[in-house]
Design a protein around this motif. Structure first.
Motif, mmCIF file in Angstrom:
data_model
loop_
_atom_site.group_PDB
_atom_site.id
_atom_site.type_symbol
_atom_site.label_atom_id
_atom_site.label_comp_id
_atom_site.label_asym_id
_atom_site.label_seq_id
_atom_site.Cartn_x
_atom_site.Cartn_y
_atom_site.Cartn_z
ATOM 1 N N ASP A 17 -7.451 -12.045 -12.944
ATOM 2 C CA ASP A 17 -6.087 -11.566 -12.711
ATOM 3 C C ASP A 17 -5.797 -11.626 -11.214
ATOM 4 O O ASP A 17 -6.173 -10.742 -10.458
ATOM 5 C CB ASP A 17 -5.940 -10.135 -13.238
ATOM 6 C CG ASP A 17 -4.496 -9.658 -13.215
ATOM 7 O OD1 ASP A 17 -3.759 -10.049 -12.287
ATOM 8 O OD2 ASP A 17 -4.107 -8.899 -14.114
ATOM 9 N N GLY A 18 -5.127 -12.696 -10.789
ATOM 10 C CA GLY A 18 -4.851 -12.883 -9.375
ATOM 11 C C GLY A 18 -3.983 -11.795 -8.784
ATOM 12 O O GLY A 18 -4.201 -11.351 -7.654
ATOM 13 N N ALA A 19 -2.994 -11.337 -9.546
ATOM 14 C CA ALA A 19 -2.099 -10.293 -9.036
ATOM 15 C C ALA A 19 -2.854 -8.994 -8.816
ATOM 16 O O ALA A 19 -2.652 -8.297 -7.808
ATOM 17 C CB ALA A 19 -0.940 -10.084 -10.015
ATOM 18 N N ALA A 20 -3.749 -8.664 -9.763
ATOM 19 C CA ALA A 20 -4.520 -7.431 -9.623
ATOM 20 C C ALA A 20 -5.453 -7.505 -8.424
ATOM 21 O O ALA A 20 -5.606 -6.541 -7.678
ATOM 22 C CB ALA A 20 -5.307 -7.156 -10.901
ATOM 23 N N THR A 25 -5.007 -9.332 -5.725
ATOM 24 C CA THR A 25 -4.188 -9.246 -4.519
ATOM 25 C C THR A 25 -3.837 -7.801 -4.209
ATOM 26 O O THR A 25 -3.897 -7.351 -3.056
ATOM 27 C CB THR A 25 -2.911 -10.072 -4.689
ATOM 28 O OG1 THR A 25 -3.257 -11.433 -4.931
ATOM 29 C CG2 THR A 25 -2.041 -9.984 -3.444
ATOM 30 N N ARG A 26 -3.495 -7.067 -5.237
ATOM 31 C CA ARG A 26 -3.173 -5.653 -5.049
ATOM 32 C C ARG A 26 -4.403 -4.875 -4.578
ATOM 33 O O ARG A 26 -4.326 -4.047 -3.673
ATOM 34 C CB ARG A 26 -2.644 -5.068 -6.358
ATOM 35 C CG ARG A 26 -2.292 -3.600 -6.266
ATOM 36 C CD ARG A 26 -1.848 -3.052 -7.613
ATOM 37 N NE ARG A 26 -0.640 -3.688 -8.080
ATOM 38 C CZ ARG A 26 -0.110 -3.470 -9.283
ATOM 39 N NH1 ARG A 26 -0.724 -2.658 -10.126
ATOM 40 N NH2 ARG A 26 1.000 -4.060 -9.637
ATOM 41 N N ARG A 85 -5.153 -5.490 -1.016
ATOM 42 C CA ARG A 85 -4.232 -4.781 -0.146
ATOM 43 C C ARG A 85 -4.611 -3.309 -0.003
ATOM 44 O O ARG A 85 -4.352 -2.673 1.013
ATOM 45 C CB ARG A 85 -2.808 -4.907 -0.717
ATOM 46 C CG ARG A 85 -1.729 -4.473 0.251
ATOM 47 C CD ARG A 85 -0.356 -4.902 -0.243
ATOM 48 N NE ARG A 85 0.004 -4.283 -1.497
ATOM 49 C CZ ARG A 85 0.360 -4.927 -2.599
ATOM 50 N NH1 ARG A 85 0.387 -6.248 -2.597
ATOM 51 N NH2 ARG A 85 0.694 -4.291 -3.701
ATOM 52 N N SER A 123 -2.552 -3.226 -14.002
ATOM 53 C CA SER A 123 -1.598 -4.300 -14.290
ATOM 54 C C SER A 123 -1.674 -4.644 -15.760
ATOM 55 O O SER A 123 -2.659 -4.391 -16.430
ATOM 56 C CB SER A 123 -1.907 -5.539 -13.443
ATOM 57 O OG SER A 123 -3.113 -6.137 -13.863
ATOM 58 N N SER A 147 -1.945 -7.497 -17.365
ATOM 59 C CA SER A 147 -2.943 -8.473 -17.795
ATOM 60 C C SER A 147 -4.331 -7.876 -17.807
ATOM 61 O O SER A 147 -5.132 -8.150 -18.688
ATOM 62 C CB SER A 147 -2.896 -9.712 -16.885
ATOM 63 O OG SER A 147 -3.128 -9.339 -15.542
ATOM 64 N N SER A 190 5.421 0.669 -3.837
ATOM 65 C CA SER A 190 4.353 -0.277 -3.496
ATOM 66 C C SER A 190 4.780 -1.060 -2.290
ATOM 67 O O SER A 190 5.801 -1.718 -2.280
ATOM 68 C CB SER A 190 4.087 -1.214 -4.679
ATOM 69 O OG SER A 190 3.123 -2.154 -4.349
ATOM 70 N N HIS A 243 -0.610 1.032 -3.065
ATOM 71 C CA HIS A 243 0.477 0.648 -3.961
ATOM 72 C C HIS A 243 1.077 1.840 -4.671
ATOM 73 O O HIS A 243 2.241 1.820 -5.035
ATOM 74 C CB HIS A 243 -0.009 -0.391 -4.977
ATOM 75 C CG HIS A 243 -0.550 0.194 -6.215
ATOM 76 N ND1 HIS A 243 0.212 0.423 -7.327
ATOM 77 C CD2 HIS A 243 -1.786 0.625 -6.528
ATOM 78 C CE1 HIS A 243 -0.535 0.949 -8.285
ATOM 79 N NE2 HIS A 243 -1.745 1.076 -7.808
#
Length: 464
Positions: A45-48, A50-51, A54, A151, A153, A268, A279
């Motif tokens: 999960d790329g978005a997870a 990235t979060r 961060r 997230s 996903s 976020s 976030h």
């Protein structure tokens, strides 16, 4: 055989959770750390990720004796991982309950909440399984991970973001959740520790979640000094729950230093150079002179998602707290109003090679003691009927031990003196045991003991 992951040598698997598999590991200086390797479905999960990248800088600002500090992370590799302080102990979910020293537990958890919230971190999965008990003191682990990886996903892939019965009603209902959700989880965790029962009962997750939202908690058996505070913590309305600072005041705990805004719900912010926004923490800022510092002690830099060099022997990660209080010494911080963190001052350099030599020496010493016991037993059993066999066994053991001591004398092992002392002590101990058993026990009894010991030894070796 140990496996290398970045600069860390994985030694053994400690367990697995919803987000990853935890391993005991050694850094390049030979110090023990806990490495959490994210599960493949989480790493995909790329978005997870990235979060999470961060939020890592914010998570690294959390310092204190009751939290397992985040030391390092590498999230843009094939097997993303987080590195935290290794806490030797058992989770609260695995220790006898009710807990004997409930006040100590309550104060420690309150201090952990205060440290997290003042740094701008929401745990959102505080529960007995995420509270390690080390010498009676609680240490909170996995803070911020559930919040950062929340997230669709990741959740759909099988990771449960939180545990019904310890999740606040607003989380279960999908509403915005802030630090008040952690206070609810604090109350539920302490209720379990005080009574040995889940405050909202057992059963299917949906049934437990329904009781959290619509029923009152079961606080029967909670001590009178704690019950009113837990009732406030478990209030349905988040605004009616006490803050972490008030929990510390009520319980006589040390609150985290002020100067950082508490995290708020539902916002976020991406991180910018030199700062990091959680976030779920909205506008949380570090205290003055409190930006996360690399382990080498250089100027603050934003987290890049790549593994940083491990800390050196001259600059330890701030707040690194090992298991024994004797190893803790105060560290001067730039902020004169902030609480001093503590770091590990090791007695000497412990490389992976030294650790392996130490482990081999421990195993060898155990075998030496076992062999001495068995030889003395067999020699005592054969003393009356077969004195020559008895003499042969004792002589063979003595010569073997002397030969091992001679090898140790000319070796370069840092433990050669211990090895020689163990060999000579085994010879003397075996002789004393042989004399004592042959004097006070009959040959028949000793033979039975010897046969039993042989059978047990064979079974143990086969099972090992």
């Amino acid at each position: 055989m140990s496996e290398q992951l970045g600069p860390y040598r994985l030694l053994s698997r400690l367990g697995s959770g919803g987000f990853g598999e935890v391993h005991l590991a050694l850094d390049q200086e030979g110090r023990t750390v806990a490495v959490k390797i994210l599960h493949p479905h989480v790493a995909a999960d790329g978005a997870a990720l990235t979060r999470l990248a961060r939020e890592v800088e914010t998570m690294r600002r959390v310092r204190g004796p009751h939290v397992a500090e985040v030391l390092d992370a590498s999230l843009d590799v094939e097997r993303p991982y987080l590195v935290t302080r290794y806490v030797q102990g058992r989770p609260l979910s695995a220790v006898p309950v009710p807990v004997a020293d409930l006040r100590l537990l309550a104060r420690g958890l309150a201090e952990a909440l205060s440290a997290m919230h003042e740094a701008g971190v929401i745990h959102r999965d505080l529960k007995p399984a995420n509270v390690m008990m080390a010498d009676g003191e609680p240490v909170v682990i996995d803070f911020g991970i559930a919040c950062a990886l929340d997230s669709l996903s990741v959740t759909a892939s099988g990771a449960v973001i939180g545990t019904p019965g310890y999740l606040a009603p607003e989380v279960l209902e999908g509403r915005d959740a802030g630090v008040e959700a952690d206070v609810f989880s604090f109350g539920a965790t302490l209720a379990y520790a005080a009574t040995g029962r889940q405050p909202y009962g057992k059963g299917p997750a949906s049934a437990v979640a329904y009781r959290v939202v619509h029923h009152e908690p079961d606080l029967e058996g909670v001590p009178e000094w704690l019950a009113p505070l837990l009732r406030e913590c478990l209030a349905q309305d988040p605004a009616a729950r006490p803050t972490a600072a008030r929990l510390c005041k009520e319980l006589g705990a040390a609150a985290a230093p002020r100067g950082r805004r508490s995290p708020s719900a539902g916002t976020s912010q991406p991180s910018s150079a030199g700062t990091s926004q959680p976030h779920s923490a909205g506008t949380a800022q570090p205290h003055s002179a409190g930006r996360s510092q690399p382990f080498s002690g250089s100027t603050a830099q934003p987290f890049s998602g790549k593994a940083r060099p491990p800390f050196s022997g001259t600059a330890q990660p701030p707040g690194f707290v090992p298991g024994r209080p004797a190893d803790l010494e105060p560290v001067t911080r730039a902020d004169p109003h902030a609480e001093p963190t503590r770091e590990w001052q090791p007695g000497g350099r412990r490389t992976p090679e030294v650790e392996r030599a130490r482990h081999r020496e421990k195993i060898r010493r155990r075998w030496l003691i076992g062999a001495g016991l068995f030889v003395s037993l067999l020699a005592a059993a054969a003393q009356d009927g077969l004195p020559q066999v008895s003499l042969f066994l004792l002589s063979a053991f003595t010569l073997g031990s002397l030969a091992d001591a001679g090898v140790a004398l000319f070796s370069r092992s840092p433990f050669k003196n211990r090895r020689m002392a163990a060999d000579l002590g085994a010879i003397a101990g075996t002789g004393v045991l042989w004399w004592g058993m042959s004097t006070f026990f009959s040959p028949f009894t000793l033979t039975l003991f010897a046969v039993t010991a042989l059978v047990v030894g064979v079974v143990f070796l086969m099972s090992a």
